[in-house]
Design a protein around this motif. Structure first.
Motif, PDB file in Angstrom:
ATOM      1  N   THR A  12       0.839  -1.197   0.000  1.00 13.84           N
ATOM      2  CA  THR A  12       0.000   0.000   0.000  1.00 13.84           C
ATOM      3  C   THR A  12       0.875   1.249   0.000  1.00 13.84           C
ATOM      4  O   THR A  12       0.641   2.192  -0.759  1.00 13.84           O
ATOM      5  N   LEU A  91     -13.097  -4.550   2.161  1.00 18.16           N
ATOM      6  CA  LEU A  91     -11.879  -5.116   1.591  1.00 18.16           C
ATOM      7  C   LEU A  91     -12.156  -6.008   0.401  1.00 18.16           C
ATOM      8  O   LEU A  91     -11.452  -5.953  -0.597  1.00 18.16           O
ATOM      9  N   ALA A  94      -9.587 -11.921  -0.403  1.00 13.44           N
ATOM     10  CA  ALA A  94      -8.126 -11.827  -0.333  1.00 13.44           C
ATOM     11  C   ALA A  94      -7.487 -12.043  -1.699  1.00 13.44           C
ATOM     12  O   ALA A  94      -6.367 -11.611  -1.928  1.00 13.44           O
ATOM     13  N   PRO A  96      -7.290 -11.343  -5.653  1.00 15.62           N
ATOM     14  CA  PRO A  96      -7.730 -10.315  -6.605  1.00 15.62           C
ATOM     15  C   PRO A  96      -8.770 -10.805  -7.610  1.00 15.62           C
ATOM     16  O   PRO A  96      -9.730 -10.097  -7.897  1.00 15.62           O
ATOM     17  N   ALA A  99     -12.120 -10.789  -5.844  1.00 15.03           N
ATOM     18  CA  ALA A  99     -12.574  -9.562  -5.182  1.00 15.03           C
ATOM     19  C   ALA A  99     -13.463  -8.754  -6.121  1.00 15.03           C
ATOM     20  O   ALA A  99     -13.107  -8.491  -7.272  1.00 15.03           O
ATOM     21  N   ARG A 105      -9.716  -4.313  -2.321  1.00 17.26           N
ATOM     22  CA  ARG A 105      -8.879  -5.313  -2.985  1.00 17.26           C
ATOM     23  C   ARG A 105      -9.291  -5.527  -4.438  1.00 17.26           C
ATOM     24  O   ARG A 105      -8.442  -5.767  -5.293  1.00 17.26           O
ATOM     25  N   SER A 109      -5.755  -4.474  -5.546  1.00 15.23           N
ATOM     26  CA  SER A 109      -4.804  -5.565  -5.317  1.00 15.23           C
ATOM     27  C   SER A 109      -4.439  -6.243  -6.632  1.00 15.23           C
ATOM     28  O   SER A 109      -5.079  -6.043  -7.656  1.00 15.23           O
ATOM     29  N   ASN A 125      -2.324  -7.987  -1.484  1.00 21.93           N
ATOM     30  CA  ASN A 125      -3.698  -7.520  -1.300  1.00 21.93           C
ATOM     31  C   ASN A 125      -3.841  -6.318  -0.376  1.00 21.93           C
ATOM     32  O   ASN A 125      -4.921  -6.058   0.138  1.00 21.93           O
TER      33      ASN A 125
END
Length: 161
Positions: A12, A91, A94, A96, A99, A105, A109, A125
């Motif tokens: 991040t 979020l 987990a 990608p 998501a 994410r 991510s 992520n």
């Protein structure tokens, strides 16, 4: 009000997404009651991920530990109504590819070749969030002393409806 731990992982920070992620948390009405930036040393990593090796194996733990120690993290304590479940929804998955668009994410991510060697699913992520209220209480106490957490009213909280 419930509290939870959120970690903005090294990816991040490296990708310059801190402000965008924080904005999404605040847009969702979550209140930041604690924050700090620090390196996750080996001892903190072992205490934070104490059950990861048991659940997913030594290679997953090793890869996760190496990733989390490659750069600083920003640790946050967020407060809000049902904040643990809210964070999990914000979020997204987990992974990608699982998501949903619009989740943190899902939007930011990506798959990581380095992590892929360990898990076969290698992901970067961006954010860790406590999985449940019990884990949240443990993680908040692990990362923050009580005097590092703040009680205050936001402007929204001061409104009467």
């Amino acid at each position: 009000m419930e509290r939870t731990l959120v970690l903005l992982k090294p990816d991040t920070l490296a990708r310059g997404l801190v402000g965008r992620v924080l904005g999404r948390l605040e847009d969702a009405g979550l209140k930041i009651v604690g924050t700090k930036m620090r390196w996750m040393d080996g001892e903190l990593c072992r205490r934070h991920y104490f059950d990861l090796e048991e659940r997913h194996g030594a290679e997953v733990y090793r890869t996760s530990a190496e990733f989390m120690q490659r750069g600083p993290v920003i640790a946050l304590v967020l407060e809000g109504f049902d904040v643990v479940a809210t964070m999990r929804k914000l979020l997204g998955s987990a992974f990608p590819s699982d998501a949903a668009p619009g989740t943190i994410r899902g939007d930011f991510s990506h798959h990581s070749p380095a992590a892929s060697r360990a898990t076969g699913k290698g992901v970067a992520n961006l954010v860790h969030a406590s999985a449940n209220p019990t884990e949240a209480a443990y993680e908040v106490a692990l990362w923050f002393d009580k005097d590092e957490l703040f009680d205050y009213r936001t402007l929204v909280e001061s409104y009467t409806y």
